[in-house]
Write a protein that holds these residues in place. Structure first.
Motif, PDB file in Angstrom:
ATOM      1  N   SER A  59       0.880  -1.155   0.000  1.00 60.56           N
ATOM      2  CA  SER A  59       0.000   0.000   0.000  1.00 60.56           C
ATOM      3  C   SER A  59       0.926   1.215   0.000  1.00 60.56           C
ATOM      4  O   SER A  59       2.032   1.124   0.531  1.00 60.56           O
ATOM      5  CB  SER A  59      -0.770  -0.036   1.317  1.00 60.56           C
ATOM      6  OG  SER A  59      -2.083   0.297   1.155  1.00 60.56           O
ATOM      7  N   PRO A  60       0.520   2.340  -0.572  1.00 64.88           N
ATOM      8  CA  PRO A  60       1.417   3.500  -0.568  1.00 64.88           C
ATOM      9  C   PRO A  60       1.852   3.894   0.847  1.00 64.88           C
ATOM     10  O   PRO A  60       1.074   3.785   1.799  1.00 64.88           O
ATOM     11  CB  PRO A  60       0.558   4.606  -1.198  1.00 64.88           C
ATOM     12  CG  PRO A  60      -0.427   3.871  -2.045  1.00 64.88           C
ATOM     13  CD  PRO A  60      -0.722   2.599  -1.311  1.00 64.88           C
ATOM     14  N   THR A  65       9.723   2.174  -1.088  1.00 67.52           N
ATOM     15  CA  THR A  65      11.014   2.670  -1.591  1.00 67.52           C
ATOM     16  C   THR A  65      12.165   1.905  -0.935  1.00 67.52           C
ATOM     17  O   THR A  65      13.139   1.532  -1.590  1.00 67.52           O
ATOM     18  CB  THR A  65      11.132   4.186  -1.282  1.00 67.52           C
ATOM     19  OG1 THR A  65       9.923   4.824  -1.701  1.00 67.52           O
ATOM     20  CG2 THR A  65      12.313   4.813  -1.972  1.00 67.52           C
ATOM     21  N   LEU A 248      20.616   6.223   1.920  1.00 66.92           N
ATOM     22  CA  LEU A 248      19.841   6.476   0.690  1.00 66.92           C
ATOM     23  C   LEU A 248      19.453   7.942   0.563  1.00 66.92           C
ATOM     24  O   LEU A 248      19.571   8.538  -0.502  1.00 66.92           O
ATOM     25  CB  LEU A 248      18.574   5.623   0.668  1.00 66.92           C
ATOM     26  CG  LEU A 248      18.650   4.197   0.160  1.00 66.92           C
ATOM     27  CD1 LEU A 248      17.251   3.604   0.083  1.00 66.92           C
ATOM     28  CD2 LEU A 248      19.323   4.113  -1.205  1.00 66.92           C
TER      29      LEU A 248
END
Ligand code: PPS
Length: 308
Positions: A59-60, A65, A248
Motif C-alpha cells: 500500500s502506498p 522505496t 539512501l
C-alpha cells in the motif's frame, strides 16, 4: 461482458472528493486517481507473471522505496552500487507506473524477461488475484502501522507540486473511510495477508516495524526466500547500510527535485524521516483512539494482532 480492450468510462465509476479539488474513483472496490484506472485495468488484463518474477506489493507509504532498494540489491548484487545515482523507483518499475503512463508501453514486456524481473505494485490482491494465482512467482508484501502510514501519506500529499493544502483532519477522515489511492488500506493488507496464509512458500509478508527492528535478519530471510542466499554476513551488512534511510537519503539523486512523473512528486518526497511511531507527533489521542478502534475491528477480529 466487458471488452478487455475498451477503456473504462470514468464517468460511470463512484466518485469521492480527495485532496483539494481532486477526486478519486472507485474501481473493483478500491480507490484510484482517475488517470490510473485504465492503466490498472491494463495491468490486470495483460500482465502475465513468469515463475521467476519477483513482485513487491504494498500500500502506498508503507516502505515501498526501502524494499525496492533492498530487493534490487539482493537480486542484483553486482550492480547494487547503482542505488548511489539512481532513484529506487527508477530501478524497480511499478507495473502500473510511469512507463505505462507516458508511453503506453508495458514495462513488463518480454524484452525484459531474460533475467529475473523485479516489479512493484500498489494494486490490491483482490484486483490482481487472477494474475497472481496463475503463476508461482514470488511476492514480497510490506505493510506498516496504519497511523504512521497515514501520517506519511499526509506529508507526501502536501509535498505534491502545486498542491492544495490537505489538513490532517481531512487525511484522517479519508484514511478511516478508506478513500485513499489504492485503498482502503485495511482491505489491501487483509487481501495480501490472506494470500500469504494461503501460499506461504510464494509470499513473504513483512512489516516496516519488523524490518526496522532487525534489518540484518530480514535481508537474510529475503535472500533465502528469493533463492539467492548470502554466503557471509558482510554482504548482508553492506546491503542493510546502503539501503538505510540515512545513506539512501544522502544521495544527490534522492535529494533532487527531479521526478519520474513530470510535475508531480519530486524524488526527495520519498524520503522524509524513515522512523516508526512518528504519528505520535501529529495525531491527537482522540484520533489515535479512532484509528485503533478501526484497526481492532479490521485486523484483530481476524486474528491479525497488528497495528496498534
Ligand atoms: S511510496 O510512495 O508508496 O513509494 O512510499 P513508500 O516508500 O512506501 O513510503 C515512504 C516512507 O518510507 C520512508 N522511507 C524509508 N524508511 C526506512 N528506510 C528507508 N531506506 C526508507 N526510504 C524511505 C519514507 O521516509 C516515508 O516514511 P515517512 O514516515 O514519511 O518518513
Amino acid at each position: 461482458m466487458e471488452n478487455d480492450e475498451l477503456d473504462i468510462d470514468l464517468a460511470s465509476l463512484p466518485k469521492q472528493k480527495w485532496v483539494g479539488d481532486d477526486h478519486l474513483l472507485q474501481f473493483g472496490g478500491f480507490w484510484f486517481v482517475p488517470q490510473h484506472i485504465n492503466l490498472i485495468k491494463k495491468v490486470i488484463n495483460h500482465f502475465n507473471p513468469l515463475p521467476t518474477d519477483v513482485i513487491l506489493a504494498s500500500s502506498p507509504k508503507t516502505g515501498t522505496t526501502w524494499l525496492k532498494s533492498l530487493l534490487y540489491s539482493i537480486l542484483n548484487r553486482s550492480s547494487k552500487h547503482k542505488l548511489a545515482f539512481k532513484h529506487p523507483h527508477e530501478l524497480v518499475p511499478f507495473l502500473e507506473g510511469p512507463v505505462l503512463m507516458q508511453s503506453n508501453e508495458l514495462p513488463f514486456s518480454t524484452a525484459l524477461s531474460n533475467t529475473c524481473r523485479l516489479f512493484s505494485t500498489h494494486i490490491s490482491y483482490q484486483l490482481l488475484a487472477k494474475t497472481l494465482d496463475s503463476c508461482e512467482c514470488r511476492i514480497v508484501y510490506v505493510t506498516r502501522n496504519p497511523k504512521d502510514t497515514l501520517v506519511s501519506l499526509w506529508h507526501f500529499m502536501n509535498k505534491r507540486r502545486g498542491h492544495q493544502p490537505w489538513t490532517i483532519n481531512e487525511a484522517v477522515d479519508a484514511f478511516c473511510y478508506g478513500v485513499t489511492p489504492y485503498g482502503p488500506y485495511y482491505d489491501h493488507v487483509i487481501g495480501y495477508r490472506a494470500l500469504y496464509l494461503k501460499r506461504p512458500k510464494n509470499v513473504m509478508f513483512v512489516t516496516y516495524e519488523e524490518m526496522k527492528e532487525d534489518p540484518h535478519g530480514h535481508v537474510k530471510k529475503l535472500g533465502d526466500f528469493l533463492g539467492c542466499p548470502f554466503d557471509g554476513e558482510e554482504e548482508v551488512d553492506e546491503i542493510v547500510k546502503n539501503c538505510s534511510f540515512e545513506v539512501l537519503s544522502s544521495h544527490e539523486v534522492n535529494k533532487s527535485e527531479q521526478s519520474l512523473i513530470k510535475n508531480l512528486f519530486p524524488y526527495n518526497s520519498f524520503f522524509r524521516k524513515g522512523i516508526t511511531g512518528d504519528h505520535e507527533n501529529y495525531l491527537s489521542n482522540e484520533v489515535i483512539q479512532r484509528i485503533d478502534t478501526l484497526t481492532k475491528h479490521r485486523f484483530h477480529s481476524l486474528g491479525f494482532m497488528y497495528g496498534i
